[in-house]
Design an enzyme around this catalytic site. Structure first.
Site, PDB file in Angstrom:
ATOM      1  N   CYS A   1      -2.071  -2.318   5.167  1.00 35.64           N
ATOM      2  CA  CYS A   1      -0.736  -2.242   4.558  1.00 35.64           C
ATOM      3  C   CYS A   1      -0.463  -3.317   3.514  1.00 35.64           C
ATOM      4  CB  CYS A   1       0.341  -2.364   5.638  1.00 35.64           C
ATOM      5  SG  CYS A   1       0.186  -1.208   7.002  1.00 35.64           S
TER       6      CYS A   1
ATOM      7  N   GLU B   1       0.820  -1.211   0.000  1.00 41.92           N
ATOM      8  CA  GLU B   1       0.000   0.000   0.000  1.00 41.92           C
ATOM      9  C   GLU B   1       0.856   1.265   0.000  1.00 41.92           C
ATOM     10  OE1 GLU B   1      -4.038   1.376   2.207  1.00 41.92           O
ATOM     11  OE2 GLU B   1      -2.274   1.262   3.464  1.00 41.92           O
ATOM     12  N   ASP B   2       2.074   1.188   0.493  1.00 43.89           N
ATOM     13  CA  ASP B   2       2.897   2.394   0.587  1.00 43.89           C
ATOM     14  C   ASP B   2       3.420   2.908  -0.749  1.00 43.89           C
ATOM     15  OD1 ASP B   2       2.674   2.880   3.348  1.00 43.89           O
ATOM     16  OD2 ASP B   2       4.205   1.388   3.794  1.00 43.89           O
TER      17      ASP B   2
ATOM     18  N   ARG C   1      13.064   2.209   0.845  1.00 46.60           N
ATOM     19  CA  ARG C   1      11.803   1.750   0.255  1.00 46.60           C
ATOM     20  C   ARG C   1      11.473   2.425  -1.083  1.00 46.60           C
ATOM     21  NH1 ARG C   1       6.806   0.788   3.912  1.00 46.60           N
ATOM     22  NH2 ARG C   1       6.488  -0.558   2.100  1.00 46.60           N
TER      23      ARG C   1
ATOM     24  N   HIS D   1       2.419   6.200  10.479  1.00 47.30           N
ATOM     25  CA  HIS D   1       1.615   6.696   9.364  1.00 47.30           C
ATOM     26  C   HIS D   1       0.263   7.171   9.870  1.00 47.30           C
ATOM     27  CE1 HIS D   1       3.943   3.824   6.504  1.00 47.30           C
ATOM     28  NE2 HIS D   1       4.244   5.053   6.169  1.00 47.30           N
TER      29      HIS D   1
END
Length: 259
Positions: free
Chosen positions: A254, A71-72, A91, A167
């Protein structure tokens, strides 16, 4: 009416054997057990299928210990996939590796200074909230707002400066229109007076990351207060044990990109 249409698809990535090498603020919880994480992952994927979604699963990639948190790297809205450049340097290449799975969508790339994680982007019934955190900056918020408004000019996109959680969705999610779960550790410079806010007990803080999927709500298992509150507002609630992902700052939202 919700901003997002009903979900029909989800993209996931199988965890790599080195998932314990990922980024986390929760070392006190111990290292994740890989075999147990795989079992939890498979149960999660089946829960999405049970909600009517077609689930595509990318193979594990040891270059990205956090790569299963798909999801990020992207925010998907309608036919657009906004590529996120994370504030965590390790990332930043995850999104590039997922592009082949999203080639049927229009991919939008932000300017170099824009930093944002999808975990900081919360679609509510009438607005989109974007956390301003260590992972997501104002330039990231502005780039995403521009991309979303190119798809829907009247969409409301609000910045939410915050602290206390990694987050935005680590500490705040919408169960159903106008009803929010909140981790009491979340400190946000944003007025939530438009919603009913349910503060969870500190022991159940990780359950603040809950995920509506069409007519179903997926929440963290083992959180009786959260489960009771969810059932007051949602007809179908599925608790999922994601303990090995919680050890790596993960939650229900996530592990998939839903669209």
């Amino acid at each position: 009416m919700h901003l997002l249409p009903p979900f029909t698809r989800a993209l996931m990535r199988r965890p790599a054997p080195n998932l314990a090498d990922g980024e986390t603020t929760s070392r006190r919880l111990g290292a994740p057990d890989y075999d147990r994480a795989l079992r939890q992952f498979d149960i999660y994927a089946q829960a999405l299928r049970d909600c009517g979604l077609t689930v595509a699963i990318a193979p594990a990639d040891e270059r990205f210990p956090d790569g299963h948190f798909v999801e990020d790297p992207f925010v998907i809205f309608r036919d657009m996939a906004f590529l996120c450049h994370s504030g965590a340097p390790a990332r930043r290449e995850e999104g590039e590796s997922l592009k082949p799975y999203l080639r049927h969508l229009r991919i939008v790339e932000p300017p170099p200074a824009a930093r944002i994680d999808g975990g900081d982007v919360l679609f509510c019934a009438d607005r989109v909230l974007v956390g301003i955190t260590e992972r997501s900056n104002r330039a990231g918020y502005e780039a995403l707002r521009g991309a979303l408004q190119s798809a829907q000019p009247d969409i409301r996109v609000d910045p939410v400066p915050l602290s206390g959680v990694l987050h935005l969705k680590s500490g705040l999610t919408e169960l159903t229109p106008g009803v929010l779960f909140r981790d009491p550790a979340l400190r946000a410079d944003y007025d939530l007076g438009w919603a009913e806010v349910i503060d969870l007990p500190p022991a159940e803080a990780h359950a603040a990351d809950a995920m509506p999927v069409n007519d179903t709500l997926l929440i963290a298992a083992g959180c009786p207060s959260a489960l009771h509150a969810a059932r007051q507002h949602c007809d179908r609630v599925i608790p999922l044990d994601l303990s090995e992902f919680v050890k790596m700052d993960g939650g229900v939202t996530c592990l998939s990109l839903r669209y």
